[in-house]
Write a protein that holds these residues in place. Structure first.
Motif, mmCIF file in Angstrom:
data_model
loop_
_atom_site.group_PDB
_atom_site.id
_atom_site.type_symbol
_atom_site.label_atom_id
_atom_site.label_comp_id
_atom_site.label_asym_id
_atom_site.label_seq_id
_atom_site.Cartn_x
_atom_site.Cartn_y
_atom_site.Cartn_z
ATOM 1 N N GLY A 251 0.430 -5.395 1.793
ATOM 2 C CA GLY A 251 0.350 -6.097 0.590
ATOM 3 C C GLY A 251 0.279 -7.487 1.180
ATOM 4 N N ARG A 252 0.968 -7.713 2.671
ATOM 5 C CA ARG A 252 0.855 -9.298 2.905
ATOM 6 C C ARG A 252 -0.658 -9.951 2.441
ATOM 7 N N THR A 253 -1.767 -9.897 3.090
ATOM 8 C CA THR A 253 -3.078 -10.267 2.868
ATOM 9 C C THR A 253 -2.735 -10.544 1.337
ATOM 10 N N GLY A 254 -2.592 -10.326 0.657
ATOM 11 C CA GLY A 254 -2.920 -10.779 -0.545
ATOM 12 C C GLY A 254 -3.894 -9.754 -1.254
ATOM 13 N N GLU A 255 -5.158 -9.726 -0.833
ATOM 14 C CA GLU A 255 -5.932 -9.220 -1.367
ATOM 15 C C GLU A 255 -5.920 -7.127 -1.780
ATOM 16 N N HIS A 256 -5.290 -7.056 -0.303
ATOM 17 C CA HIS A 256 -4.995 -5.215 -0.257
ATOM 18 C C HIS A 256 -3.773 -4.961 0.204
ATOM 19 N N PHE A 257 -3.527 -3.725 -0.079
ATOM 20 C CA PHE A 257 -1.621 -3.639 0.600
ATOM 21 C C PHE A 257 -2.470 -3.569 1.922
ATOM 22 N N TRP A 258 -3.682 -2.523 2.437
ATOM 23 C CA TRP A 258 -3.833 -2.588 3.841
ATOM 24 C C TRP A 258 -5.170 -3.702 3.753
ATOM 25 N N GLY A 259 -5.062 -4.137 5.149
ATOM 26 C CA GLY A 259 -5.843 -5.744 5.658
ATOM 27 C C GLY A 259 -6.580 -4.251 6.114
ATOM 28 N N ILE A 260 -7.006 -3.369 6.862
ATOM 29 C CA ILE A 260 -8.323 -2.768 6.194
ATOM 30 C C ILE A 260 -9.439 -2.880 5.073
ATOM 31 N N GLN A 261 -8.756 -2.403 4.036
ATOM 32 C CA GLN A 261 -9.333 -2.203 3.109
ATOM 33 C C GLN A 261 -10.330 -3.388 2.192
ATOM 34 N N ALA A 262 -10.428 -3.982 3.378
ATOM 35 C CA ALA A 262 -10.821 -5.853 2.719
ATOM 36 C C ALA A 262 -12.467 -4.619 3.574
ATOM 37 N N HIS A 263 -12.628 -4.896 4.266
ATOM 38 C CA HIS A 263 -13.891 -4.068 4.572
ATOM 39 C C HIS A 263 -14.128 -2.324 4.599
ATOM 40 N N ASP A 264 -13.782 -1.633 3.273
ATOM 41 C CA ASP A 264 -14.637 -0.712 2.339
ATOM 42 C C ASP A 264 -14.147 0.889 3.469
ATOM 43 N N VAL A 265 -13.376 0.682 4.096
ATOM 44 C CA VAL A 265 -13.043 1.289 5.439
ATOM 45 C C VAL A 265 -11.731 1.933 4.872
ATOM 46 N N VAL A 266 -12.169 3.520 5.008
ATOM 47 C CA VAL A 266 -9.976 4.701 5.180
ATOM 48 C C VAL A 266 -10.729 4.762 6.455
ATOM 49 N N PRO A 267 -9.254 4.903 7.874
ATOM 50 C CA PRO A 267 -9.325 5.252 8.517
ATOM 51 C C PRO A 267 -9.071 6.546 9.154
ATOM 52 N N ASP A 268 -9.641 6.841 10.258
ATOM 53 C CA ASP A 268 -8.505 8.241 10.562
ATOM 54 C C ASP A 268 -7.426 7.916 10.564
ATOM 55 N N ALA A 269 -6.973 6.825 11.141
ATOM 56 C CA ALA A 269 -5.684 6.745 10.822
ATOM 57 C C ALA A 269 -5.023 5.785 11.381
ATOM 58 N N MET A 270 -3.515 4.841 10.855
ATOM 59 C CA MET A 270 -3.851 2.952 11.048
ATOM 60 C C MET A 270 -1.793 3.717 10.903
ATOM 61 N N THR A 271 -1.577 2.757 11.944
ATOM 62 C CA THR A 271 -0.293 2.303 12.431
ATOM 63 C C THR A 271 0.252 0.982 11.912
ATOM 64 N N PHE A 272 2.032 1.428 11.522
ATOM 65 C CA PHE A 272 2.527 0.320 10.962
ATOM 66 C C PHE A 272 4.086 -0.186 11.684
ATOM 67 N N ALA A 273 4.515 -0.791 11.097
ATOM 68 C CA ALA A 273 6.016 -1.198 11.183
ATOM 69 C C ALA A 273 7.032 -2.424 11.028
ATOM 70 N N LYS A 274 7.118 -3.099 11.622
ATOM 71 C CA LYS A 274 7.515 -4.288 11.410
ATOM 72 C C LYS A 274 7.869 -4.571 9.570
ATOM 73 N N GLY A 275 7.299 -5.458 8.669
ATOM 74 C CA GLY A 275 8.097 -5.393 7.145
ATOM 75 C C GLY A 275 8.316 -4.415 6.735
ATOM 76 N N LEU A 276 8.123 -2.971 7.393
ATOM 77 C CA LEU A 276 8.041 -1.948 6.270
ATOM 78 C C LEU A 276 9.991 -1.595 6.434
ATOM 79 N N GLY A 277 10.833 -1.883 7.339
ATOM 80 C CA GLY A 277 12.352 -2.385 6.835
ATOM 81 C C GLY A 277 12.573 -3.431 7.115
ATOM 82 N N ASN A 278 11.999 -3.984 6.140
ATOM 83 C CA ASN A 278 12.666 -5.735 6.356
ATOM 84 C C ASN A 278 13.754 -5.762 7.290
#
Length: 427
Positions: A251-278
């Motif tokens: 949700g860091r980008t504000g408008e969407h929970f995942w950045g790629i959602q701004a492009h109307d795309v559901v990817p085959d995979a997403m990677t994540f880290a950083k903010g998840l663990g605070n």
């Protein structure tokens, strides 16, 4: 211990390529909310959050209590050879939040390791070592992720286990297509993608990997819709798409929970880290089940998704959802962008202000529009002197990066704008 003495000890035993901010680096000794205090007693408003990692801020009771509760069991570690309830519950939540059909999740210790895993899945699934990546990208510091990092300052080796072809699109400000409107820009980048596939690959490419907003590259991003247009081409060739959400997720980008959602795309995979663990070491991959299951050898993770990190991460996700921090990022990000663009109108040294939510880049330029890393360094140091910690990046080191904890308040946003105005005056 004074910072000067600690720095001398650091330099004696740490590698010289381990980057430090400031001529006089600081140690953060304590923190609360959005403020940190260094070992010598100076307190700062933190607008970089440990490189976007302390996403909720510091000393958050709900997260600390979840970690203490796990510590009280005496089980800090068991490995993935045993069932881990926290890990399963967190995976269930991320799979649902991802929007990826029949999603499965694998946990790692970092974004680098997450991207390495995603590359392994894609290359195995497609039986190809060919990968498409964006210029100006950053995906980590391991052997394969350095290969797909399109920024010479962070790519330490030309050796690689994969073959990479580079595509335009991620860094618009200095792109050869900069003068085009959004529609023309997207078309030019899509044409470039198609030509890259047809001229530099054998066609059977494993995947494209891309950051929706390039992090180390200076918080740069293409027009919304570019990756949707890319997907249309990738689908023609059966090429998989991996969205690197290490910095843009949660949700860091504000408008969407995942950045790629701004492009109307559901990817085959997403990677994540950083903010998840605070602040805890955790990353991972969420992917279509059939893609995740493509590995045909035994594997485990010794530390990935361990009981402590997943307890903290689960509490972090619940906190940001319960408090609608995505909406807060949208609201205060809009205020910061507006204030910074007003500042840019007064100071030609600011060439570009860009970003989404609480992920904002300020690019500094010289009289002819050339990169001005000196101005960015001045703003970095002058902000620190006035009690504000910010980040720096960009291909040329001329971009100030702002990414405060998503619990930021309106008063703190105004405070930061005031400090940045004074710092820019000195640039």
């Amino acid at each position: 211990m004074a910072h000067k003495e600690l720095l001398a000890r650091h330099r004696a035993v740490m590698p010289k390529w381990l980057a430090l901010y400031y001529d006089e680096p600081i140690e953060i000794a304590s923190a609360s909310g959005r403020r940190v205090t260094d070992r010598e007693g100076t307190t700062y408003l933190d607008f970089f959050a440990g490189i976007l990692t302390n996403a909720i801020g510091y000393d958050v009771a709900e997260i600390s209590d979840a970690i203490r509760s796990q510590l009280d069991t005496g089980v800090l570690h068991s490995s993935t050879l045993y069932l881990i309830k926290n890990q399963i519950e967190l995976a269930e939540k991320i799979a649902e939040l991802s929007g990826i059909p029949d999603a499965k999740v694998f946990f790692t210790n970092s974004g680098t390791e997450a991207n390495e895993t995603a590359l392994m899945l894609a290359t195995q699934a497609r039986r190809s070592e060919q990968v498409l990546a964006l210029r100006n990208s950053y995906h980590g510091r391991a052997f394969a992720t350095i290969a797909i990092t399109g920024n010479r300052g962070w790519s330490a080796s030309a050796l690689s286990p994969i073959k990479v072809s580079w595509v335009h699109g991620g860094y618009r400000y200095r792109s050869p297509f900069k003068a085009m409107d959004d529609k023309e820009y997207i078309k030019a980048c899509v044409d470039d993608l198609r030509e890259i596939i047809e001229t530099t690959t054998s066609g059977d490419v494993a995947c494209m990997i891309a950051e929706p907003i390039q992090g180390v590259g200076g918080f740069t991003s293409p027009p919304d819709g570019l990756f949707r247009a890319f997907m249309d081409v990738l689908d023609e060739y059966g090429i998989l798409f991996i969205s690197d959400e290490v910095q843009t997720g949660w949700g860091r980008t504000g408008e969407h929970f995942w950045g790629i959602q701004a492009h109307d795309v559901v990817p085959d995979a997403m990677t994540f880290a950083k903010g998840l663990g605070n602040g805890l070491a955790i990353g991972g991959v969420v992917a279509r089940g059939d893609l995740m299951d493509v590995i045909n050898a035994n594997s485990i993770s010794t530390f990935g998704g361990n009981p402590v990190s997943t307890a903290g991460a689960l509490a972090t996700v619940n906190y940001l959802l319960d408090h609608d921090l995505q909406a807060n990022a949208a609201k205060l990000g809009s205020r910061l962008l507006g204030g910074l663009r007003e500042l840019a109108e007064k100071h030609p040294v600011i060439g570009d202000v860009r970003g989404k939510g609480l992920m904002i880049g300020i690019e500094f330029v010289g009289p002819e529009g050339e990169p001005n890393p000196g101005a960015a360094t001045t703003v970095l140091n002058e902000s620190k002197a006035r009690g504000l910690l910010v980040g720096k990046g960009g291909l040329y080191g001329n971009v100030i990066r702002l990414a405060p904890p998503m619990t930021l308040t309106e008063d703190e946003a105004e405070e930061a704008l005031g400090v940045l105005a004074q710092a820019v005056e000195r640039a």
